[in-house]
Scaffold this motif. Sequence first.
Motif, mmCIF file in Angstrom:
data_model
loop_
_atom_site.group_PDB
_atom_site.id
_atom_site.type_symbol
_atom_site.label_atom_id
_atom_site.label_comp_id
_atom_site.label_asym_id
_atom_site.label_seq_id
_atom_site.Cartn_x
_atom_site.Cartn_y
_atom_site.Cartn_z
ATOM 1 N N GLU A 44 12.010 12.492 -2.854
ATOM 2 C CA GLU A 44 11.394 11.510 -2.401
ATOM 3 C C GLU A 44 11.781 10.969 -1.146
ATOM 4 O OE1 GLU A 44 10.322 9.571 -6.756
ATOM 5 O OE2 GLU A 44 12.227 9.243 -5.894
ATOM 6 N N PHE A 45 12.951 10.712 -0.768
ATOM 7 C CA PHE A 45 13.383 10.261 0.495
ATOM 8 C C PHE A 45 12.957 11.267 1.675
ATOM 9 C CE2 PHE A 45 16.896 10.603 3.825
ATOM 10 C CZ PHE A 45 16.727 9.424 4.593
ATOM 11 N N LYS A 46 12.929 12.865 1.633
ATOM 12 C CA LYS A 46 12.450 13.684 2.227
ATOM 13 C C LYS A 46 11.024 13.434 2.880
ATOM 14 C CE LYS A 46 11.672 18.627 2.916
ATOM 15 N NZ LYS A 46 11.947 19.893 2.261
ATOM 16 N N ASN A 47 10.356 13.139 1.564
ATOM 17 C CA ASN A 47 8.775 13.051 1.713
ATOM 18 C C ASN A 47 8.166 11.686 2.074
ATOM 19 O OD1 ASN A 47 8.344 15.720 1.049
ATOM 20 N ND2 ASN A 47 8.678 15.319 -0.912
ATOM 21 N N LEU A 48 9.158 10.793 2.084
ATOM 22 C CA LEU A 48 8.822 9.054 2.393
ATOM 23 C C LEU A 48 8.299 9.211 3.667
ATOM 24 C CD1 LEU A 48 9.147 6.409 1.870
ATOM 25 C CD2 LEU A 48 11.264 6.094 2.846
ATOM 26 N N LYS A 49 7.055 8.710 4.068
ATOM 27 C CA LYS A 49 6.135 8.711 5.424
ATOM 28 C C LYS A 49 7.096 8.315 6.611
ATOM 29 C CE LYS A 49 1.378 8.376 3.695
ATOM 30 N NZ LYS A 49 0.188 7.516 3.744
ATOM 31 N N GLY A 50 8.081 7.281 6.376
ATOM 32 C CA GLY A 50 8.754 6.667 7.381
ATOM 33 C C GLY A 50 10.031 7.862 7.571
ATOM 34 N N THR A 51 10.257 8.505 6.862
ATOM 35 C CA THR A 51 11.431 9.452 7.174
ATOM 36 C C THR A 51 11.152 10.408 8.504
ATOM 37 O OG1 THR A 51 12.330 9.448 4.961
ATOM 38 C CG2 THR A 51 13.120 11.329 6.343
ATOM 39 N N VAL A 52 11.920 10.319 9.520
ATOM 40 C CA VAL A 52 11.620 11.153 10.501
ATOM 41 C C VAL A 52 12.062 12.401 10.864
ATOM 42 C CG1 VAL A 52 11.678 11.064 13.418
ATOM 43 C CG2 VAL A 52 11.320 9.068 11.885
ATOM 44 N N LEU B 73 20.470 8.386 12.297
ATOM 45 C CA LEU B 73 19.529 8.237 11.253
ATOM 46 C C LEU B 73 18.215 7.508 11.778
ATOM 47 C CD1 LEU B 73 18.175 8.964 8.257
ATOM 48 C CD2 LEU B 73 19.058 7.021 7.633
ATOM 49 N N ARG B 74 16.935 7.803 11.823
ATOM 50 C CA ARG B 74 15.879 6.997 11.920
ATOM 51 C C ARG B 74 14.760 6.827 10.886
ATOM 52 N NH1 ARG B 74 12.610 9.901 16.477
ATOM 53 N NH2 ARG B 74 13.705 11.768 15.896
ATOM 54 N N LEU B 75 14.496 5.829 10.646
ATOM 55 C CA LEU B 75 13.716 5.547 9.239
ATOM 56 C C LEU B 75 12.542 4.488 9.848
ATOM 57 C CD1 LEU B 75 12.855 6.324 6.514
ATOM 58 C CD2 LEU B 75 14.429 4.305 5.776
ATOM 59 N N GLN B 76 11.107 4.793 9.743
ATOM 60 C CA GLN B 76 10.178 3.735 10.185
ATOM 61 C C GLN B 76 9.748 3.052 8.745
ATOM 62 O OE1 GLN B 76 7.402 6.797 11.570
ATOM 63 N NE2 GLN B 76 8.534 6.971 13.684
ATOM 64 N N ALA B 77 9.455 1.908 9.384
ATOM 65 C CA ALA B 77 8.392 0.947 8.144
ATOM 66 C C ALA B 77 7.157 1.122 7.963
ATOM 67 C CB ALA B 77 9.210 -0.322 8.439
ATOM 68 N N PRO B 78 6.692 0.666 6.803
ATOM 69 C CA PRO B 78 5.271 0.690 6.826
ATOM 70 C C PRO B 78 4.839 -0.357 7.746
ATOM 71 C CG PRO B 78 6.472 -0.293 4.857
ATOM 72 C CD PRO B 78 7.280 0.469 5.598
ATOM 73 N N SER B 79 3.537 -0.568 8.253
ATOM 74 C CA SER B 79 3.072 -1.403 9.282
ATOM 75 C C SER B 79 1.657 -2.071 9.121
ATOM 76 C CB SER B 79 2.902 -0.716 10.782
ATOM 77 O OG SER B 79 2.241 0.392 10.611
ATOM 78 N N CYS B 80 1.240 -1.827 7.997
ATOM 79 C CA CYS B 80 -0.175 -2.358 7.556
ATOM 80 C C CYS B 80 0.162 -3.603 6.314
ATOM 81 C CB CYS B 80 -1.052 -0.955 6.942
ATOM 82 S SG CYS B 80 -1.581 -0.006 8.390
ATOM 83 N N TRP B 81 -0.317 -4.688 6.446
ATOM 84 C CA TRP B 81 -0.148 -5.732 5.576
ATOM 85 C C TRP B 81 -1.489 -6.269 4.727
ATOM 86 C CZ3 TRP B 81 -0.572 -11.239 7.892
ATOM 87 C CH2 TRP B 81 0.099 -12.253 6.850
ATOM 88 N N ASP B 82 -1.340 -6.708 3.708
ATOM 89 C CA ASP B 82 -2.336 -7.186 2.947
ATOM 90 C C ASP B 82 -2.915 -8.427 3.424
ATOM 91 O OD1 ASP B 82 -0.818 -9.133 1.876
ATOM 92 O OD2 ASP B 82 -0.637 -8.201 -0.234
#
Length: 371
Positions: free
Chosen positions: A214-222, A250-259
């Motif tokens: 899941e960590f590998k496939n997380l959209k924010g994992t660079v 380590l680099r990890l990107q956050a989601p950037s679209c808000w409701d």
Amino acid sequence: MPRRSRTLTGLLLFTSLSLTTAGIAGIAATANAAPETSAAAQTAAAHTEHAAYSMPGMPGMPASTKASGDDPDGDGYIMADPPVTGVTPSMDVPPTAYFHEFQAKCAPTHTAPDDPIVYPGQPGKSHDHTFMGNTTTDAYTTAASLESGNTTCLAPGDKSGYWMPSLFKGDTKVLPDGVQTIYYKSGVTDYRSVRPFPKGLRYVVGSPMQSQEEFKNLKGTVEGWECGDSFKNYNFPASCPDRRDVQLNLRLQAPSCWDGIHLDTPDHKSHMAYPVAGGANYNSCPADHPVALPMIEFKMAWPVNGDMSQVKLASGAGFSFHYDFMNGWDTATLDAMVTHCIKGGLQCDPHGYDENHPDKGAVLDGNYELP
């Protein structure tokens, strides 16, 4: 307006925005409910639906169960006031700009087994965290307390709280090495559509409960964990080159679209989403999270190398890495940085200055403050 009625209004609006794109259906009153109570039944059903929600690759966090300064009723929902409504995700093609970002530079400040997002008002309940930015962040932190705190970020206007599980080598706690870089970027193709964070927004990126896959496939994992010439490690590598110039990165990107509705939700994730890919490498926000915000990217470096067999996180293995963010930026400062650097298609340093475009000037002065 009383908070409960504002909560009800926001949730019903959020539910209506989400019905088609998120596939949420059948939120209705129970069979024995009177017609005049159907709205309350819908709200209860919406709470159940969203509390169980977890983004792909991001296992759910424990629901908030305790009242706090920002969530007096302890239901885990903190509403934006006012909400941002009527937004349609931009599909426009902007002028070509390779960069649209600025840097925040923040140093570690303290460590503690606290987490004001997941365990508000419950000191000592979480695994140990390393805090950066605001010096006052603890289990009781609120949006208001961040405003009155100090910061280790170069820009005094950035009083945000940033935290992540502490890293250990054996029994020794290892802090990130000096000032760390936190990028604020556009995660969507139309960088001109990015808005500043709303005051008090908070979320968790990743999860301490995620698996290595899941960590590998997380959209924010660079690239996963990196050290020397070793890349794409989704757990700590067995060893790193034992050289002074080698650190664990380590680099990890956050989601950037808000409701546009919630500053937080019980799982600390469902009010945020990653952009979705379209044709011709076009990225836009999904319809149920239409508001484009800056994409935070942690870029951390720890001074460990050599034998890595004793390296671990307070949350467990390397793939349990995650981080928390609570927005404490001065509104005018963040707005100026987003407008000049992200919307302006620049690659800015912490002053808001792009050395490749000196004619554009800087946002902040020599003290990293608005002039």
